[in-house]
Design an enzyme around this catalytic site. Structure first.
Site, PDB file in Angstrom:
ATOM      1  N   PHE A 122      17.283  21.541  21.853  1.00 12.85           N
ATOM      2  CA  PHE A 122      16.178  20.596  22.045  1.00 12.85           C
ATOM      3  C   PHE A 122      14.983  21.379  22.580  1.00 12.85           C
ATOM      4  CE2 PHE A 122      14.159  17.425  25.004  1.00 12.85           C
ATOM      5  CZ  PHE A 122      13.982  16.357  24.127  1.00 12.85           C
ATOM      6  N   ASN A 128       4.009  26.278  30.122  1.00 19.68           N
ATOM      7  CA  ASN A 128       3.076  25.518  30.967  1.00 19.68           C
ATOM      8  C   ASN A 128       3.319  24.014  30.945  1.00 19.68           C
ATOM      9  OD1 ASN A 128       1.524  27.795  31.821  1.00 19.68           O
ATOM     10  ND2 ASN A 128       0.712  27.882  29.716  1.00 19.68           N
ATOM     11  N   SER A 131       7.862  19.523  33.405  1.00 17.12           N
ATOM     12  CA  SER A 131       7.852  18.141  33.896  1.00 17.12           C
ATOM     13  C   SER A 131       6.742  17.343  33.224  1.00 17.12           C
ATOM     14  CB  SER A 131       7.641  18.135  35.413  1.00 17.12           C
ATOM     15  OG  SER A 131       8.749  18.745  36.038  1.00 17.12           O
ATOM     16  N   ARG A 242      20.448  11.608  29.778  1.00 20.35           N
ATOM     17  CA  ARG A 242      20.556  11.925  31.211  1.00 20.35           C
ATOM     18  C   ARG A 242      21.902  11.548  31.833  1.00 20.35           C
ATOM     19  NH1 ARG A 242      14.179  11.075  32.285  1.00 20.35           N
ATOM     20  NH2 ARG A 242      13.628  13.269  31.945  1.00 20.35           N
ATOM     21  N   GLN A 278      39.586  16.133  62.738  1.00 13.57           N
ATOM     22  CA  GLN A 278      39.005  14.859  62.300  1.00 13.57           C
ATOM     23  C   GLN A 278      37.625  15.032  61.684  1.00 13.57           C
ATOM     24  OE1 GLN A 278      39.357  12.045  65.512  1.00 13.57           O
ATOM     25  NE2 GLN A 278      41.447  11.567  64.915  1.00 13.57           N
ATOM     26  N   GLY A 339      35.683  26.625  55.246  1.00 15.73           N
ATOM     27  CA  GLY A 339      35.249  27.699  56.140  1.00 15.73           C
ATOM     28  C   GLY A 339      35.003  28.973  55.344  1.00 15.73           C
ATOM     29  N   GLU A 363      16.817  19.372  32.548  1.00 18.47           N
ATOM     30  CA  GLU A 363      16.646  18.074  31.878  1.00 18.47           C
ATOM     31  C   GLU A 363      15.864  17.075  32.741  1.00 18.47           C
ATOM     32  OE1 GLU A 363      20.153  17.577  29.307  1.00 18.47           O
ATOM     33  OE2 GLU A 363      19.385  15.531  28.996  1.00 18.47           O
ATOM     34  N   GLY A 364      14.791  17.551  33.317  1.00 19.82           N
ATOM     35  CA  GLY A 364      13.944  16.721  34.167  1.00 19.82           C
ATOM     36  C   GLY A 364      14.364  16.913  35.611  1.00 19.82           C
ATOM     37  N   GLU A 367      12.754  15.519  41.125  1.00 20.75           N
ATOM     38  CA  GLU A 367      11.454  14.973  41.562  1.00 20.75           C
ATOM     39  C   GLU A 367      10.910  14.060  40.452  1.00 20.75           C
ATOM     40  OE1 GLU A 367      12.320  18.177  41.851  1.00 20.75           O
ATOM     41  OE2 GLU A 367      12.390  18.319  44.032  1.00 20.75           O
TER      42      GLU A 367
HETATM   43  N1  COS Z   1      10.719   4.805  27.074  1.00 21.55           N
HETATM   44  C1  COS Z   1       9.695   4.310  26.325  1.00 21.55           C
HETATM   45  N2  COS Z   1       8.417   4.603  26.558  1.00 21.55           N
HETATM   46  C2  COS Z   1       8.137   5.410  27.589  1.00 21.55           C
HETATM   47  C3  COS Z   1       9.125   5.945  28.427  1.00 21.55           C
HETATM   48  C4  COS Z   1      10.475   5.614  28.138  1.00 21.55           C
HETATM   49  N3  COS Z   1      11.479   6.085  28.868  1.00 21.55           N
HETATM   50  N4  COS Z   1       8.547   6.705  29.370  1.00 21.55           N
HETATM   51  C5  COS Z   1       7.226   6.644  29.158  1.00 21.55           C
HETATM   52  N5  COS Z   1       6.984   5.863  28.076  1.00 21.55           N
HETATM   53  C6  COS Z   1       5.670   5.522  27.499  1.00 21.55           C
HETATM   54  C7  COS Z   1       4.828   4.800  28.526  1.00 21.55           C
HETATM   55  O1  COS Z   1       5.070   3.409  28.502  1.00 21.55           O
HETATM   56  C8  COS Z   1       3.432   5.137  28.066  1.00 21.55           C
HETATM   57  O2  COS Z   1       3.110   4.294  26.966  1.00 21.55           O
HETATM   58  P1  COS Z   1       1.585   3.841  26.719  1.00 21.55           P
HETATM   59  O3  COS Z   1       0.826   5.114  26.458  1.00 21.55           O
HETATM   60  O4  COS Z   1       1.685   2.956  25.542  1.00 21.55           O
HETATM   61  O5  COS Z   1       1.160   3.153  27.976  1.00 21.55           O
HETATM   62  C9  COS Z   1       3.567   6.542  27.533  1.00 21.55           C
HETATM   63  O6  COS Z   1       4.957   6.714  27.221  1.00 21.55           O
HETATM   64  C10 COS Z   1       3.139   7.569  28.546  1.00 21.55           C
HETATM   65  O7  COS Z   1       3.905   7.351  29.706  1.00 21.55           O
HETATM   66  P2  COS Z   1       3.431   7.807  31.150  1.00 21.55           P
HETATM   67  O8  COS Z   1       2.024   7.384  31.363  1.00 21.55           O
HETATM   68  O9  COS Z   1       4.452   7.377  32.143  1.00 21.55           O
HETATM   69  O10 COS Z   1       3.476   9.399  30.945  1.00 21.55           O
HETATM   70  P3  COS Z   1       3.228  10.538  31.969  1.00 21.55           P
HETATM   71  O11 COS Z   1       2.666  11.661  31.182  1.00 21.55           O
HETATM   72  O12 COS Z   1       2.482  10.040  33.184  1.00 21.55           O
HETATM   73  O13 COS Z   1       4.667  10.996  32.535  1.00 21.55           O
HETATM   74  C11 COS Z   1       7.010  11.433  32.614  1.00 21.55           C
HETATM   75  C12 COS Z   1       5.833  10.667  32.020  1.00 21.55           C
HETATM   76  C13 COS Z   1       6.727  12.200  33.882  1.00 21.55           C
HETATM   77  C14 COS Z   1       8.034  10.384  32.907  1.00 21.55           C
HETATM   78  C15 COS Z   1       7.417  12.384  31.479  1.00 21.55           C
HETATM   79  O14 COS Z   1       6.449  13.360  31.281  1.00 21.55           O
HETATM   80  C16 COS Z   1       8.762  13.034  31.733  1.00 21.55           C
HETATM   81  O15 COS Z   1       9.809  12.399  31.592  1.00 21.55           O
HETATM   82  N6  COS Z   1       8.740  14.301  32.078  1.00 21.55           N
HETATM   83  C17 COS Z   1       9.961  15.059  32.263  1.00 21.55           C
HETATM   84  C18 COS Z   1      10.367  15.637  30.987  1.00 21.55           C
HETATM   85  C19 COS Z   1      11.627  16.365  31.144  1.00 21.55           C
HETATM   86  O16 COS Z   1      12.662  15.795  31.450  1.00 21.55           O
HETATM   87  N7  COS Z   1      11.543  17.668  30.911  1.00 21.55           N
HETATM   88  C20 COS Z   1      12.688  18.477  31.003  1.00 21.55           C
HETATM   89  C21 COS Z   1      12.859  19.224  29.774  1.00 21.55           C
HETATM   90  S1  COS Z   1      13.703  18.431  28.566  1.00 21.55           S
HETATM   91  S2  COS Z   1      15.409  19.328  28.672  1.00 21.55           S
END
Ligand code: COS
Length: 385
Positions: A122, A128, A131, A242, A278, A339, A363-364, A367
């Site tokens: 994946f 850069n 998250s 997840r 204990q 220990g 995988e996220g 935080e």
């Molecule tokens: N299911 C459906 N839609 C989703 C969703 C979900 N789980 N999460 C977000 N969305 C949608 C939101 O509703 C929003 O839609 P609109 O644009 O129509 O309003 C859009 O996606 C953007 O969402 P949001 O504003 O929450 O996005 P952000 O960029 O602020 O952040 C996070 C989203 C932080 C949650 C996201 O970037 C994330 O999950 N990051 C971690 C990624 C990760 O796990 N990386 C590890 C590597 S993968 S192994």
């Protein structure tokens, strides 16, 4: 505890447990020391049908879902989290195809993974943008019936070992998260390259590599879902995958409990444990209760995914965050119980500690999970009003 597993689930759990003892346990130390990708073990796992455990039968799988994935993952991680990561990464990489692929894409790309002929990876994270998934910079520009990909990905599990990649690209930078498009890419694509296997503190046998794309021509027919809807593809995939990470951490935690019980039950230690310690009893009680709580949460979310629940983000993030935090705590508590013996490499706990720490990060990060949980709760509360 009785989680009311079905006869099929009891069977696959027992089969995976036996497999882990026979085919994984003898090699754990060697794989960790040599940082060797467990290709022979994965090949045996595919023969047992574990690679197809989360695919429908029409694509070569055994017809199970995320619960089967979690049961197998837990049992393998109980013995080696590096092997379970290499296994479960196939689920993470193919869920986008399962969720958003066309019938043709599913037949072409899921079947070889289900049969163990190819592994999958994946490709979302970049140097850069980890998250901040909406900030990726790999581009895909249309050229007739193809898209031309340029850029790189980092920390990709199964990178270089996999034959099939689900790759997230920016197709409209001005739209940020709404300008992302997902593609399926084959390893043989000219211009595709990968770096050396990263040397990590934990899950050392799993392959983590950088990927690079230099004018890689990917057929437009390999687009997953529609153009610019890749962020949704990624988010829905992570919601589904997840609990699998939770299951890896759960397996580590259970493996820790196994080791503590083995240690305490040895003839020389049991008497003292009964009578004098204990505070140590309290640690075992806390540790084992946390592990059962992880299991309850991971299984509940896995069942919700398989039942077709749509609103999964909060529960899925909770299962990942809770089970992975517990695994680190479990390993720490276990070392306190044992220990100085707990710090001995041959005891295996220090490896579990190293492995557990990584589950909190990949995988996220936890935080990020906290943000998903908190904002998701507020959003759904607002909707109900
Ligand atoms: N299911 C459906 N839609 C989703 C969703 C979900 N789980 N999460 C977000 N969305 C949608 C939101 O509703 C929003 O839609 P609109 O644009 O129509 O309003 C859009 O996606 C953007 O969402 P949001 O504003 O929450 O996005 P952000 O960029 O602020 O952040 C996070 C989203 C932080 C949650 C996201 O970037 C994330 O999950 N990051 C971690 C990624 C990760 O796990 N990386 C590890 C590597 S993968 S192994």
């Amino acid at each position: 505890m009785n989680y009311l597993l079905s006869p099929h689930e009891i069977e696959i759990q027992a089969k995976a447990r036996e497999f882990a003892q026979t085919h994984v346990a003898p090699y754990v130390d060697e794989l960790d020391r040599e940082e060797r990708f467990p290709v022979e073990i994965l090949a045996k796992m595919s023969k047992e049908g574990f690679l197809g455990a989360f695919f429908p039968k029409e694509y070569g799988g055994t017809g199970g879902g995320v619960m089967d994935l979690c049961l197998v993952t837990e049992e393998i991680a109980r013995v080696c989290c590096g092997v379970s990561t290499s296994y479960a990464a196939n689920a993470l990489a193919t869920f986008p195809i399962l969720l958003f692929g066309t019938e043709e894409q599913k037949k072409k790309y899921l079947t070889p993974v289900a049969k163990g002929e190819k592994y999958a990876a994946f490709g979302l994270t970049e140097p850069n943008a980890g998250s901040d998934a909406g900030g990726i910079q790999t581009t895909a520009v249309q050229d007739g019936d193809y898209y031309v990909l340029n850029g790189s990905k980092q920390w990709i599990t199964n990178g270089g070992e996999a034959g099939i990649y689900t790759v997230f690209t920016m197709t409209d930078k001005s739209r940020g998260a709404r300008g992302i498009t997902a593609f399926i890419m084959e390893k043989e694509t000219p211009g595709f390259g990968y770096g050396k296997k990263e040397s990590k503190m934990g899950i050392r046998c799993s392959a983590t590599r950088e990927l690079s794309f230099q004018d890689c021509r990917v057929p437009a027919a390999n687009m997953l879902g529609k153009k610019n809807m890749g962020f949704l593809v990624a988010m829905k995939t992570l919601d589904m995958s997840r609990p699998g990470v939770g299951a890896e951490a759960l397996g580590v935690s259970q493996g820790v409990v196994d080791k503590v019980l083995d240690y305490i039950s040895s003839a020389s230690k049991e008497q003292r444990f009964h009578t004098s310690f204990q505070a140590i009893q309290g640690k075992l009680a806390e540790l084992s209760t946390l592990v059962e709580a992880s299991r309850a949460l991971v299984y509940a979310v896995a069942r919700a995914v398989d039942a077709g629940e749509q609103d999964l983000a909060v529960g899925s993030a909770m299962s990942k965050m809770f089970a992975t935090d517990v695994s680190v705590k479990a390993a720490a508590l276990a070392m306190e119980i044992l220990g100085e013996d707990g710090a001995r490499r041959d005891m295996g706990l220090e490896k579990m500690f190293r492995d557990a720490k990584i589950t909190q990060i990949y995988e996220g990060t936890n935080e990020i999970q906290k943000g998903v949980i908190a904002l998701g709760l507020v959003r759904s509360h607002r909707k109900k009003k």
